[in-house]
Design an enzyme around this catalytic site. Structure first.
Site, PDB file in Angstrom:
ATOM      1  N   THR A  25     -33.240   1.363  -8.046  1.00 26.99           N
ATOM      2  CA  THR A  25     -34.113   2.490  -8.640  1.00 26.99           C
ATOM      3  C   THR A  25     -33.428   3.781  -8.371  1.00 26.99           C
ATOM      4  OG1 THR A  25     -35.986   1.113  -8.704  1.00 26.99           O
ATOM      5  CG2 THR A  25     -36.236   3.328  -8.967  1.00 26.99           C
ATOM      6  N   GLY A  95     -36.073   5.880  -0.811  1.00 25.63           N
ATOM      7  CA  GLY A  95     -37.573   6.212  -1.189  1.00 25.63           C
ATOM      8  C   GLY A  95     -37.825   7.526  -1.862  1.00 25.63           C
ATOM      9  N   GLY A  97     -37.381   8.126  -4.824  1.00 22.83           N
ATOM     10  CA  GLY A  97     -38.143   7.489  -6.150  1.00 22.83           C
ATOM     11  C   GLY A  97     -39.068   6.837  -5.801  1.00 22.83           C
ATOM     12  N   GLU A 103     -37.569  -1.996  -2.914  1.00 24.20           N
ATOM     13  CA  GLU A 103     -36.144  -1.929  -2.444  1.00 24.20           C
ATOM     14  C   GLU A 103     -35.774  -2.805  -1.509  1.00 24.20           C
ATOM     15  OE1 GLU A 103     -34.724   2.134  -4.929  1.00 24.20           O
ATOM     16  OE2 GLU A 103     -35.705   2.181  -2.840  1.00 24.20           O
ATOM     17  N   LYS A 121     -24.494  13.082  -0.582  1.00 20.34           N
ATOM     18  CA  LYS A 121     -25.825  12.227   0.279  1.00 20.34           C
ATOM     19  C   LYS A 121     -25.024  11.685   1.612  1.00 20.34           C
ATOM     20  CE  LYS A 121     -28.572  11.581  -3.539  1.00 20.34           C
ATOM     21  NZ  LYS A 121     -28.729  10.335  -4.007  1.00 20.34           N
TER      22      LYS A 121
HETATM   23  C1  5RP Z   1     -35.812   5.187  -4.963  1.00 21.40           C
HETATM   24  C2  5RP Z   1     -34.533   5.476  -3.983  1.00 21.40           C
HETATM   25  C3  5RP Z   1     -33.244   5.874  -4.550  1.00 21.40           C
HETATM   26  O1  5RP Z   1     -32.324   4.897  -4.400  1.00 21.40           O
HETATM   27  C4  5RP Z   1     -32.887   7.223  -3.928  1.00 21.40           C
HETATM   28  O2  5RP Z   1     -33.942   8.070  -4.015  1.00 21.40           O
HETATM   29  C5  5RP Z   1     -31.756   7.632  -4.579  1.00 21.40           C
HETATM   30  O3  5RP Z   1     -32.116   8.385  -5.816  1.00 21.40           O
HETATM   31  P1  5RP Z   1     -31.086   8.969  -6.905  1.00 21.40           P
HETATM   32  O4  5RP Z   1     -29.748   8.044  -7.172  1.00 21.40           O
HETATM   33  O5  5RP Z   1     -31.706   9.428  -8.088  1.00 21.40           O
HETATM   34  O6  5RP Z   1     -30.647  10.178  -6.184  1.00 21.40           O
HETATM   35  O7  5RP Z   1     -34.384   5.045  -2.903  1.00 21.40           O
HETATM   36  O8  5RP Z   1     -36.952   5.059  -4.166  1.00 21.40           O
END
Ligand code: 5RP
Length: 225
Positions: A25, A95, A97, A103, A121
């Site tokens: 996600t 997390g 998102g 997950e 990251k």
């Molecule tokens: C959602 C997650 C996502 O994988 C994490 O937040 C990375 O998100 P993005 O690719 O939008 O930066 O853990 O719960």
């Protein structure tokens, strides 16, 4: 092509005919699902997806990726997901998102876990990104106060409208603003022991491959487990 798209598309190349694939996600995983949808449509690739959120389920359905519920599979061949932070020793925070519960369930069923991230990251130590903790609504104020007493700088995650964010399971998220996490395993163990905490975003000893998006191309790192 932006870095998230670059790694999302690169990760989709690792998927082979017949695989059961965990679909993560977030804005990076979005591109991976998009790329897999293209392979299903254009190459006739046969895969089964297991999704980690309502959002990803909707996207995968629209793209015609066949799906199964997590309870309908014995195992998952590969899960591809984003991450919020990855440390030098390949531990992660997820997390951002609010999907870390599903997950983690999907990751734990997976033979291989690939994280796809842009290079921002990658960090030395975890903790600059607030650690998400999913908590049941009942008694969440008590859990919040406990976090406060322990000096963990908790903040209930809110929507732009000022409502508490609800996860796909109808729980709240408390973000812990820690700056640095010295001992992630100890913290994870303690959080796991708390009543009212459903799941936290520390994903330890989980990932087997990381794909990092850099300006001059994706870098693939295998992680020994
Ligand atoms: C959602 C997650 C996502 O994988 C994490 O937040 C990375 O998100 P993005 O690719 O939008 O930066 O853990 O719960």
């Amino acid at each position: 092509m932006n870095l998230k798209q670059m790694v999302g598309y690169k990760a989709a190349e690792f998927i082979k005919e017949g695989m059961t694939v965990g679909l993560g996600t977030g804005s990076t995983a979005y591109y991976m699902v998009e790329a897999l949808g293209k392979r299903v449509k254009e190459e006739g690739l046969t895969i089964t997806g297991v999704t980690t959120s309502r959002r990803t389920t909707e996207q995968a359905r629209e793209l015609g990726i066949p799906l199964k519920d997590v309870d309908e599979v014995d195992y998952i061949d590969v899960t591809i997901d984003g991450a919020d932070e990855i440390s030098d020793d390949f531990q992660g925070i997820k997390g951002g998102g609010a999907a870390h519960l599903f997950e983690k369930v999907v990751a734990q069923l997976s033979k291989e876990v690939i994280w796809i991230v842009d290079e921002s990251k990658m960090v030395k130590e975890l903790g600059a990104f607030p650690l998400p903790v999913e908590v049941v609504q009942f008694g969440s104020g008590q859990v919040y106060r406990l976090f406060e007493e322990k000096g963990l700088n908790p903040v209930f995650r809110q929507t732009d409208e000022g409502e508490k964010v609800l996860t796909d399971s109808g729980n709240y998220v408390i973000d812990l603003h820690l700056s640095v996490i010295d001992k992630p395993h100890e913290l994870a163990q303690w959080l796991d022991s708390l009543t009212g905490v459903v799941e936290h975003g520390l994903f330890l000893d989980t990932v087997t491959k990381v794909i990092i998006g850099k300006e001059d191309g994706p870098v693939v790192k295998d992680v020994k487990r």
